[in-house]
Motif scaffolding. Structure first.
Motif, PDB file in Angstrom:
ATOM      1  N   LEU A  47       0.868  -1.170   0.000  1.00 41.69           N
ATOM      2  CA  LEU A  47       0.000   0.000   0.000  1.00 41.69           C
ATOM      3  C   LEU A  47       0.908   1.224   0.000  1.00 41.69           C
ATOM      4  O   LEU A  47       1.667   1.446   0.953  1.00 41.69           O
ATOM      5  N   VAL A  48       0.871   1.984  -1.087  1.00 44.89           N
ATOM      6  CA  VAL A  48       1.733   3.161  -1.221  1.00 44.89           C
ATOM      7  C   VAL A  48       0.840   4.404  -1.148  1.00 44.89           C
ATOM      8  O   VAL A  48       0.021   4.635  -2.032  1.00 44.89           O
ATOM      9  N   ASP A  49       1.003   5.156  -0.074  1.00 49.14           N
ATOM     10  CA  ASP A  49       0.164   6.315   0.202  1.00 49.14           C
ATOM     11  C   ASP A  49       0.874   7.580  -0.274  1.00 49.14           C
ATOM     12  O   ASP A  49       1.828   8.041   0.344  1.00 49.14           O
ATOM     13  N   HIS A  50       0.368   8.134  -1.366  1.00 46.52           N
ATOM     14  CA  HIS A  50       0.939   9.344  -1.964  1.00 46.52           C
ATOM     15  C   HIS A  50       0.067  10.572  -1.699  1.00 46.52           C
ATOM     16  O   HIS A  50       0.179  11.574  -2.406  1.00 46.52           O
ATOM     17  N   ARG A  51      -0.779  10.517  -0.699  1.00 44.06           N
ATOM     18  CA  ARG A  51      -1.691  11.650  -0.471  1.00 44.06           C
ATOM     19  C   ARG A  51      -0.964  12.929  -0.083  1.00 44.06           C
ATOM     20  O   ARG A  51      -1.511  14.016  -0.246  1.00 44.06           O
ATOM     21  N   LYS A  52       0.272  12.827   0.405  1.00 40.18           N
ATOM     22  CA  LYS A  52       1.043  14.020   0.761  1.00 40.18           C
ATOM     23  C   LYS A  52       2.178  14.286  -0.230  1.00 40.18           C
ATOM     24  O   LYS A  52       3.101  15.028   0.058  1.00 40.18           O
ATOM     25  N   LEU A  87      -7.680  11.353  -8.254  1.00 42.06           N
ATOM     26  CA  LEU A  87      -7.246  10.579  -9.419  1.00 42.06           C
ATOM     27  C   LEU A  87      -7.323  11.462 -10.653  1.00 42.06           C
ATOM     28  O   LEU A  87      -8.389  11.948 -11.008  1.00 42.06           O
ATOM     29  N   VAL A  88      -6.194  11.661 -11.265  1.00 40.65           N
ATOM     30  CA  VAL A  88      -6.130  12.421 -12.510  1.00 40.65           C
ATOM     31  C   VAL A  88      -5.745  11.453 -13.628  1.00 40.65           C
ATOM     32  O   VAL A  88      -5.311  10.331 -13.381  1.00 40.65           O
ATOM     33  N   LYS A  89      -5.879  11.909 -14.866  1.00 44.30           N
ATOM     34  CA  LYS A  89      -5.673  11.014 -16.002  1.00 44.30           C
ATOM     35  C   LYS A  89      -4.270  10.398 -16.015  1.00 44.30           C
ATOM     36  O   LYS A  89      -4.101   9.271 -16.446  1.00 44.30           O
ATOM     37  N   ASP A  90      -3.256  11.114 -15.498  1.00 47.03           N
ATOM     38  CA  ASP A  90      -1.899  10.556 -15.473  1.00 47.03           C
ATOM     39  C   ASP A  90      -1.811   9.319 -14.583  1.00 47.03           C
ATOM     40  O   ASP A  90      -1.122   8.353 -14.916  1.00 47.03           O
ATOM     41  N   PHE A  91      -2.498   9.333 -13.439  1.00 49.49           N
ATOM     42  CA  PHE A  91      -2.472   8.181 -12.532  1.00 49.49           C
ATOM     43  C   PHE A  91      -3.242   7.008 -13.127  1.00 49.49           C
ATOM     44  O   PHE A  91      -2.839   5.857 -12.993  1.00 49.49           O
ATOM     45  N   LEU A  92      -4.348   7.314 -13.793  1.00 47.54           N
ATOM     46  CA  LEU A  92      -5.127   6.252 -14.440  1.00 47.54           C
ATOM     47  C   LEU A  92      -4.346   5.665 -15.615  1.00 47.54           C
ATOM     48  O   LEU A  92      -4.399   4.457 -15.860  1.00 47.54           O
ATOM     49  N   PHE A  93      -3.610   6.511 -16.331  1.00 50.09           N
ATOM     50  CA  PHE A  93      -2.743   6.031 -17.404  1.00 50.09           C
ATOM     51  C   PHE A  93      -1.673   5.100 -16.836  1.00 50.09           C
ATOM     52  O   PHE A  93      -1.401   4.033 -17.389  1.00 50.09           O
ATOM     53  N   PHE A  94      -1.076   5.496 -15.716  1.00 49.82           N
ATOM     54  CA  PHE A  94      -0.075   4.668 -15.055  1.00 49.82           C
ATOM     55  C   PHE A  94      -0.652   3.292 -14.715  1.00 49.82           C
ATOM     56  O   PHE A  94      -0.023   2.268 -14.984  1.00 49.82           O
ATOM     57  N   GLU A  95      -1.826   3.262 -14.130  1.00 48.13           N
ATOM     58  CA  GLU A  95      -2.464   1.981 -13.798  1.00 48.13           C
ATOM     59  C   GLU A  95      -2.658   1.137 -15.056  1.00 48.13           C
ATOM     60  O   GLU A  95      -2.350  -0.054 -15.072  1.00 48.13           O
ATOM     61  N   ASN A  96      -3.142   1.747 -16.111  1.00 45.51           N
ATOM     62  CA  ASN A  96      -3.396   1.036 -17.363  1.00 45.51           C
ATOM     63  C   ASN A  96      -2.105   0.462 -17.950  1.00 45.51           C
ATOM     64  O   ASN A  96      -2.077  -0.692 -18.391  1.00 45.51           O
ATOM     65  N   VAL A  97      -1.039   1.243 -17.932  1.00 42.46           N
ATOM     66  CA  VAL A  97       0.256   0.777 -18.436  1.00 42.46           C
ATOM     67  C   VAL A  97       0.727  -0.434 -17.627  1.00 42.46           C
ATOM     68  O   VAL A  97       1.173  -1.441 -18.185  1.00 42.46           O
ATOM     69  N   CYS A  98       0.627  -0.337 -16.312  1.00 43.67           N
ATOM     70  CA  CYS A  98       1.062  -1.438 -15.446  1.00 43.67           C
ATOM     71  C   CYS A  98       0.251  -2.704 -15.703  1.00 43.67           C
ATOM     72  O   CYS A  98       0.818  -3.797 -15.870  1.00 43.67           O
ATOM     73  N   VAL A  99      -1.061  -2.573 -15.739  1.00 34.79           N
ATOM     74  CA  VAL A  99      -1.928  -3.737 -15.950  1.00 34.79           C
ATOM     75  C   VAL A  99      -1.661  -4.360 -17.323  1.00 34.79           C
ATOM     76  O   VAL A  99      -1.574  -5.585 -17.449  1.00 34.79           O
ATOM     77  N   ASN A 100      -1.495  -3.525 -18.335  1.00 33.79           N
ATOM     78  CA  ASN A 100      -1.232  -4.044 -19.687  1.00 33.79           C
ATOM     79  C   ASN A 100       0.098  -4.782 -19.784  1.00 33.79           C
ATOM     80  O   ASN A 100       0.293  -5.589 -20.685  1.00 33.79           O
ATOM     81  N   ARG A 101       1.001  -4.515 -18.833  1.00 32.33           N
ATOM     82  CA  ARG A 101       2.297  -5.197 -18.828  1.00 32.33           C
ATOM     83  C   ARG A 101       2.382  -6.271 -17.749  1.00 32.33           C
ATOM     84  O   ARG A 101       3.468  -6.691 -17.356  1.00 32.33           O
ATOM     85  N   GLY A 102       1.221  -6.700 -17.273  1.00 29.64           N
ATOM     86  CA  GLY A 102       1.182  -7.833 -16.351  1.00 29.64           C
ATOM     87  C   GLY A 102       1.451  -7.512 -14.898  1.00 29.64           C
ATOM     88  O   GLY A 102       1.724  -8.422 -14.106  1.00 29.64           O
ATOM     89  N   LYS A 106      -3.207  -0.955  -8.883  1.00 30.30           N
ATOM     90  CA  LYS A 106      -4.455  -0.209  -8.964  1.00 30.30           C
ATOM     91  C   LYS A 106      -4.278   1.103  -8.215  1.00 30.30           C
ATOM     92  O   LYS A 106      -3.618   1.148  -7.183  1.00 30.30           O
ATOM     93  N   VAL A 107      -4.844   2.188  -8.755  1.00 28.02           N
ATOM     94  CA  VAL A 107      -4.761   3.497  -8.119  1.00 28.02           C
ATOM     95  C   VAL A 107      -6.116   3.853  -7.513  1.00 28.02           C
ATOM     96  O   VAL A 107      -7.159   3.448  -8.028  1.00 28.02           O
ATOM     97  N   PHE A 108      -6.067   4.587  -6.414  1.00 26.11           N
ATOM     98  CA  PHE A 108      -7.267   4.935  -5.663  1.00 26.11           C
ATOM     99  C   PHE A 108      -7.182   6.375  -5.185  1.00 26.11           C
ATOM    100  O   PHE A 108      -6.096   6.914  -5.011  1.00 26.11           O
ATOM    101  N   ASP A 109      -8.347   6.944  -4.898  1.00 29.55           N
ATOM    102  CA  ASP A 109      -8.405   8.229  -4.203  1.00 29.55           C
ATOM    103  C   ASP A 109      -9.090   8.060  -2.845  1.00 29.55           C
ATOM    104  O   ASP A 109      -9.460   9.031  -2.200  1.00 29.55           O
ATOM    105  N   ASN A 110      -9.220   6.801  -2.416  1.00 28.03           N
ATOM    106  CA  ASN A 110      -9.842   6.481  -1.136  1.00 28.03           C
ATOM    107  C   ASN A 110      -8.987   5.419  -0.440  1.00 28.03           C
ATOM    108  O   ASN A 110      -8.830   4.309  -0.960  1.00 28.03           O
ATOM    109  N   HIS A 111      -8.436   5.770   0.709  1.00 31.11           N
ATOM    110  CA  HIS A 111      -7.531   4.880   1.437  1.00 31.11           C
ATOM    111  C   HIS A 111      -8.220   3.576   1.830  1.00 31.11           C
ATOM    112  O   HIS A 111      -7.655   2.486   1.686  1.00 31.11           O
ATOM    113  N   GLU A 112      -9.445   3.663   2.319  1.00 26.54           N
ATOM    114  CA  GLU A 112     -10.180   2.467   2.750  1.00 26.54           C
ATOM    115  C   GLU A 112     -10.453   1.526   1.578  1.00 26.54           C
ATOM    116  O   GLU A 112     -10.310   0.307   1.696  1.00 26.54           O
TER     117      GLU A 112
END
Length: 126
Positions: A47-52, A87-102, A106-112
């Protein structure tokens, strides 16, 4: 930029808390620490918390991230939830790139919700 890496033995996850300006070079140092921590605790749930954090990576840096993970020794079994304030488009793009490469990322804007996905493989209601 700063980070802490802790093992939560109750949930059996590694929690990384990040803050400040985030650059690709400093991100590499954190990732290297994280690989060592994952090996030490024999834990592939992160769990990587980048909220700050404030991050501004280029398109190509984002696109190459999965290759960086492989080069650092992250297992294909690693499951990572990244939490941001918004969540901005860059973070969603990052998730998509990662998933497409196996990569199971997953990126979230909610810690829970991130914890629920990481620990229980589901989204919490609400």
């Amino acid at each position: 930029m700063s980070w802490t890496i802790e093992y939560n033995s109750d949930l059996k996850i590694i929690v990384v808390t990040c803050g400040g300006a985030w650059t690709p070079e400093l991100d590499m140092a954190m990732l290297a620490d994280l690989v060592r921590g994952a090996g030490h605790y024999r834990c592939n749930s992160l769990l990587v918390d980048h909220r700050k954090s404030r991050m501004n990576f280029t398109f190509m840096t984002t696109f190459k991230r999965p290759d960086v993970y492989a080069g650092l020794g992250f297992s294909r079994d690693t499951k990572a939830a990244l939490v941001w304030n918004k969540l901005v488009k860059d973070f969603l793009f990052f998730e998509n790139v990662c998933v497409n490469r196996g990569r199971n990322v997953k990126v979230f804007d909610n810690h829970e919700a991130a914890l629920c996905w990481l620990v229980y493989d589901a989204r919490c209601p609400g």
